[in-house]
Design an enzyme around this catalytic site. Structure first.
Site, PDB file in Angstrom:
ATOM      1  N   TYR A  60      20.218 -15.391  13.034  1.00  0.00           N
ATOM      2  CA  TYR A  60      20.193 -15.541  11.572  1.00  0.00           C
ATOM      3  C   TYR A  60      18.820 -16.010  11.099  1.00  0.00           C
ATOM      4  O   TYR A  60      18.315 -15.558  10.072  1.00  0.00           O
ATOM      5  CB  TYR A  60      21.274 -16.533  11.115  1.00  0.00           C
ATOM      6  CG  TYR A  60      21.382 -16.570   9.606  1.00  0.00           C
ATOM      7  CD1 TYR A  60      22.169 -15.636   8.930  1.00  0.00           C
ATOM      8  CD2 TYR A  60      20.658 -17.489   8.855  1.00  0.00           C
ATOM      9  CE1 TYR A  60      22.240 -15.624   7.553  1.00  0.00           C
ATOM     10  CE2 TYR A  60      20.720 -17.484   7.469  1.00  0.00           C
ATOM     11  CZ  TYR A  60      21.514 -16.552   6.819  1.00  0.00           C
ATOM     12  OH  TYR A  60      21.565 -16.542   5.462  1.00  0.00           O
ATOM     13  N   PHE A 112       6.028   2.611 -12.920  1.00  0.00           N
ATOM     14  CA  PHE A 112       7.064   3.181 -12.057  1.00  0.00           C
ATOM     15  C   PHE A 112       8.400   2.650 -12.570  1.00  0.00           C
ATOM     16  O   PHE A 112       8.482   1.526 -13.075  1.00  0.00           O
ATOM     17  CB  PHE A 112       6.861   2.858 -10.572  1.00  0.00           C
ATOM     18  CG  PHE A 112       7.904   3.564  -9.743  1.00  0.00           C
ATOM     19  CD1 PHE A 112       7.853   4.936  -9.585  1.00  0.00           C
ATOM     20  CD2 PHE A 112       8.974   2.876  -9.202  1.00  0.00           C
ATOM     21  CE1 PHE A 112       8.860   5.609  -8.895  1.00  0.00           C
ATOM     22  CE2 PHE A 112       9.975   3.547  -8.508  1.00  0.00           C
ATOM     23  CZ  PHE A 112       9.912   4.917  -8.344  1.00  0.00           C
ATOM     24  N   THR A 113       9.451   3.466 -12.429  1.00  0.00           N
ATOM     25  CA  THR A 113      10.745   3.173 -13.062  1.00  0.00           C
ATOM     26  C   THR A 113      11.271   1.769 -12.746  1.00  0.00           C
ATOM     27  O   THR A 113      11.515   0.971 -13.651  1.00  0.00           O
ATOM     28  CB  THR A 113      11.778   4.234 -12.619  1.00  0.00           C
ATOM     29  OG1 THR A 113      11.765   4.310 -11.189  1.00  0.00           O
ATOM     30  CG2 THR A 113      11.434   5.603 -13.192  1.00  0.00           C
ATOM     31  N   ASP A 201       1.142  -2.569  -6.140  1.00  0.00           N
ATOM     32  CA  ASP A 201       2.305  -1.868  -5.616  1.00  0.00           C
ATOM     33  C   ASP A 201       1.767  -1.071  -4.431  1.00  0.00           C
ATOM     34  O   ASP A 201       1.125  -0.036  -4.603  1.00  0.00           O
ATOM     35  CB  ASP A 201       2.920  -0.965  -6.683  1.00  0.00           C
ATOM     36  CG  ASP A 201       4.145  -0.219  -6.156  1.00  0.00           C
ATOM     37  OD1 ASP A 201       4.291  -0.123  -4.912  1.00  0.00           O
ATOM     38  OD2 ASP A 201       4.935   0.276  -6.965  1.00  0.00           O
ATOM     39  N   LYS A 244       8.428   4.224   2.431  1.00  0.00           N
ATOM     40  CA  LYS A 244       7.478   5.337   2.254  1.00  0.00           C
ATOM     41  C   LYS A 244       6.419   5.265   3.373  1.00  0.00           C
ATOM     42  O   LYS A 244       6.714   5.611   4.497  1.00  0.00           O
ATOM     43  CB  LYS A 244       6.832   5.258   0.861  1.00  0.00           C
ATOM     44  CG  LYS A 244       7.762   5.704  -0.270  1.00  0.00           C
ATOM     45  CD  LYS A 244       8.740   4.675  -0.690  1.00  0.00           C
ATOM     46  CE  LYS A 244       9.409   4.954  -2.002  1.00  0.00           C
ATOM     47  NZ  LYS A 244      10.436   3.954  -2.331  1.00  0.00           N
ATOM     48  N   ARG A 368      10.790  14.184 -13.077  1.00  0.00           N
ATOM     49  CA  ARG A 368       9.928  13.043 -13.424  1.00  0.00           C
ATOM     50  C   ARG A 368       9.347  13.319 -14.804  1.00  0.00           C
ATOM     51  O   ARG A 368       8.188  13.653 -14.969  1.00  0.00           O
ATOM     52  CB  ARG A 368       8.804  12.856 -12.398  1.00  0.00           C
ATOM     53  CG  ARG A 368       9.277  12.445 -11.023  1.00  0.00           C
ATOM     54  CD  ARG A 368       9.525  10.970 -10.794  1.00  0.00           C
ATOM     55  NE  ARG A 368      10.778  10.413 -11.229  1.00  0.00           N
ATOM     56  CZ  ARG A 368      11.339   9.315 -10.704  1.00  0.00           C
ATOM     57  NH1 ARG A 368      10.774   8.702  -9.691  1.00  0.00           N
ATOM     58  NH2 ARG A 368      12.449   8.822 -11.194  1.00  0.00           N
ATOM     59  N   PHE A 435      18.098   8.148 -15.026  1.00  0.00           N
ATOM     60  CA  PHE A 435      17.899   9.386 -14.271  1.00  0.00           C
ATOM     61  C   PHE A 435      18.760   9.464 -13.011  1.00  0.00           C
ATOM     62  O   PHE A 435      19.114  10.545 -12.566  1.00  0.00           O
ATOM     63  CB  PHE A 435      16.416   9.549 -13.891  1.00  0.00           C
ATOM     64  CG  PHE A 435      15.870   8.384 -13.123  1.00  0.00           C
ATOM     65  CD1 PHE A 435      15.395   7.264 -13.778  1.00  0.00           C
ATOM     66  CD2 PHE A 435      15.831   8.396 -11.740  1.00  0.00           C
ATOM     67  CE1 PHE A 435      14.911   6.172 -13.065  1.00  0.00           C
ATOM     68  CE2 PHE A 435      15.341   7.326 -11.017  1.00  0.00           C
ATOM     69  CZ  PHE A 435      14.885   6.202 -11.688  1.00  0.00           C
TER      70      PHE A 435
HETATM   71  O1  PLI Z   1      13.016   2.378  -3.652  1.00  0.00           O
HETATM   72  P1  PLI Z   1      12.471   0.995  -3.403  1.00  0.00           P
HETATM   73  O2  PLI Z   1      13.265  -0.054  -4.107  1.00  0.00           O
HETATM   74  O3  PLI Z   1      12.291   0.689  -1.957  1.00  0.00           O
HETATM   75  O4  PLI Z   1      10.979   0.980  -4.013  1.00  0.00           O
HETATM   76  C1  PLI Z   1      10.738   1.048  -5.380  1.00  0.00           C
HETATM   77  C2  PLI Z   1       9.416   1.713  -5.625  1.00  0.00           C
HETATM   78  C3  PLI Z   1       8.361   0.976  -6.051  1.00  0.00           C
HETATM   79  N1  PLI Z   1       7.141   1.543  -6.293  1.00  0.00           N
HETATM   80  C4  PLI Z   1       6.926   2.863  -6.128  1.00  0.00           C
HETATM   81  C5  PLI Z   1       5.580   3.415  -6.422  1.00  0.00           C
HETATM   82  C6  PLI Z   1       7.952   3.670  -5.685  1.00  0.00           C
HETATM   83  O5  PLI Z   1       7.712   4.952  -5.503  1.00  0.00           O
HETATM   84  C7  PLI Z   1       9.257   3.111  -5.432  1.00  0.00           C
HETATM   85  C8  PLI Z   1      10.357   3.910  -5.073  1.00  0.00           C
HETATM   86  N2  PLI Z   1      10.263   5.217  -5.123  1.00  0.00           N
HETATM   87  C9  PLI Z   1      11.204   6.121  -4.934  1.00  0.00           C
HETATM   88  C10 PLI Z   1      12.617   5.803  -4.623  1.00  0.00           C
HETATM   89  C11 PLI Z   1      10.799   7.512  -5.034  1.00  0.00           C
HETATM   90  O6  PLI Z   1      11.615   8.412  -4.821  1.00  0.00           O
HETATM   91  O7  PLI Z   1       9.615   7.734  -5.314  1.00  0.00           O
END
Ligand code: PLI
Length: 443
Positions: A60, A112-113, A201, A244, A368, A435
């Site tokens: 843990y 970003f969203t 970011d 990513k 987008r 979306f």
């Molecule tokens: O999907 P998360 O919560 O691990 O990350 C959010 C996020 C933050 N910043 C940026 C630039 C992103 O691209 C992002 C998530 N992007 C997604 C899910 C995408 O499809 O681009």
């Protein structure tokens, strides 16, 4: 990992699309042939990462995998403190809550969203300070993620309080476009004069480093790893989606250099994510991410990754398909305005184009445009972004160039019948980040 993919018939896709309310997020993945919805959590892990999963220390507290992750982040990103989170938005939530007070303004290089949602949820208003070229899909500017120093200075001088500047590298909503080292250095200097910290970011910062290496004078002989370290050194912390660049299916983190802020973040992470040495991840997830970070900064990996995106982008350009230029790091973006020149933005052209692409050959992509932009929190009206795009996002280490050829042929087929669709009408609109779950019907 090799996964089977399924071919479907036109009739099956029509049924699936109707059931999904013409929203590609609501399709079942088993009904998708080639999945270019996102590069988030969809990359293939390496043998070394899978081996790391077997070494998960699921204690843990104080898991050894946490320390491996801390070491990898420190080595390649350079920040002092690491607070793990379940994914990027978990880090955005904590950062926004500890730094923003109601009435603040947070400037950023486009939005970003989820990032903007958390800033607004904490009481801030977002101010776009990206250069104008970023809003023009035809501008060939090599660093469309750059910040307009004049716009930023105006915000710094006129806003009541600016808790931090949010710098995205690369800029997803602009088409995966990078920010240059030269611009970031100038931004650092300006922010320091105003006593405003910079939070990055870092979700696709290694891809940004690759563009600096290949496009910016003086960096050709430096490695991605060296460029990344220098880039991060001009910032005070970062939020990160490990799904990513870092080549994992789940995970993220918040990094900070300031001791007091890090203490606040550690206090919050235990409420929303998990203990400060796992933040919502299993030990094995942290190990896979630590190893993914090591692999992500290798020049040869980046050459192959960005090279595949360029391959698809150049193929589409050669067929005369309107795409955002220059081609971005993680995706090729189709310009829905030029695809459907007569279609009003109220008929959701990019959402329509995403649906058409699924219908044609089972390729799943993402809107987008106006749907993703959402509504103004104060007026309740749609945000009408200049960019009305469809994103063809390439997962890392998953598809072959032959898959890209199939995608290109399908895009061309949809382009050839572009006079037919009239657009969509929204039949269900969720309150937040619409979306993901909105539903539509054809006009
Ligand atoms: O999907 P998360 O919560 O691990 O990350 C959010 C996020 C933050 N910043 C940026 C630039 C992103 O691209 C992002 C998530 N992007 C997604 C899910 C995408 O499809 O681009």
């Amino acid at each position: 990992m090799v996964e089977p993919i399924k071919k479907t018939t036109q009739a099956q896709r029509e049924t699936a699309l109707r059931a999904a309310g013409f929203n590609t997020f609501l399709l079942r993945s088993e009904d998708v042939y080639i999945d270019l919805l996102t590069d988030s959590g969809t990359s293939a892990m390496s043998d070394w990462q899978w081996a790391g999963l077997m070494l998960g220390d699921e204690a843990y507290a104080g898991s050894k995998n946490f320390y491996h992750l801390e070491e990898a982040v420190h080595k390649h990103y350079g920040y002092k403190h690491l607070i793990p989170t379940h994914q990027g938005r978990g880090a955005e939530h904590i950062l926004s809550q500890i730094m923003i007070s109601p009435g603040d303004t947070v400037p950023g290089n486009m939005y970003f969203t989820t990032t903007r949602y958390h800033q607004e949820h904490a009481g801030a208003q977002f101010a776009d300070v990206i250069i104008d070229e970023a809003h023009d899909p035809t501008s060939p500017h090599l660093f469309k993620g750059d910040i307009d120093l004049g716009k930023l200075e105006r915000v710094l001088k006129t806003a009541k309080h600016v808790p931090y500047l949010c710098v995205a590298a690369t800029v997803n909503m602009a088409g995966g476009q990078p920010i240059s080292m030269k611009n970031l250095k100038a931004v650092r200097e300006l922010c320091s004069r105003h006593g405003v910290p910079i939070m990055m970011d870092a979700t696709r910062a290694v891809e940004n480093a690759w563009f600096i290496k290949t496009r910016e004078a003086g960096y050709a002989d430096k490695s991605c790893a060296e460029i990344l370290r220098e880039f991060c050194s001009y910032t005070d912390g970062c939020t990160m989606s490990g799904k990513k660049d870092a080549l994992v299916n789940i995970g993220g983190w918040l990094s900070l250099n300031d001791d007091k802020l890090a203490e606040k973040a550690r206090n919050m992470v235990v409420i929303y994510e998990g203990l400060h040495t796992y933040g919502g991840m299993a030990g094995r997830d942290m190990e896979a991410m630590a190893r993914g970070i090591e692999e992500s900064v290798q020049d040869e990996h980046m050459r192959a990754r960005v090279g595949q995106v360029e391959y698809l982008g150049e193929l589409l350009q050669s067929y005369g398909v309107p795409v955002v230029v220059p081609i971005g790091g993680h995706a090729v973006y189709l310009d829905a305005r030029r695809f459907y020149p007569g279609m009003p933005q109220d008929n959701f052209p990019a959402q329509m184009l995403a649906a058409e692409l699924y219908l044609d050959a089972g390729v799943r992509v993402m809107e987008r445009g106006v749907v993703s932009a959402g509504r103004d929190a104060k007026t309740g009206k749609h945000h009408y972004p200049k960019l009305e795009l469809v994103r063809l996002t390439i997962p890392r280490r998953v598809y072959t160039q032959a898959h890209m050829d199939v995608v290109a042929e399908s895009v061309v087929a949809v382009h050839d019948r572009a006079e037919k669709p009239k657009g969509l009408r929204m039949t269900y609109e969720p309150e937040y980040l619409r979306f993901f779950q909105a539903r539509f019907e054809p006009i």
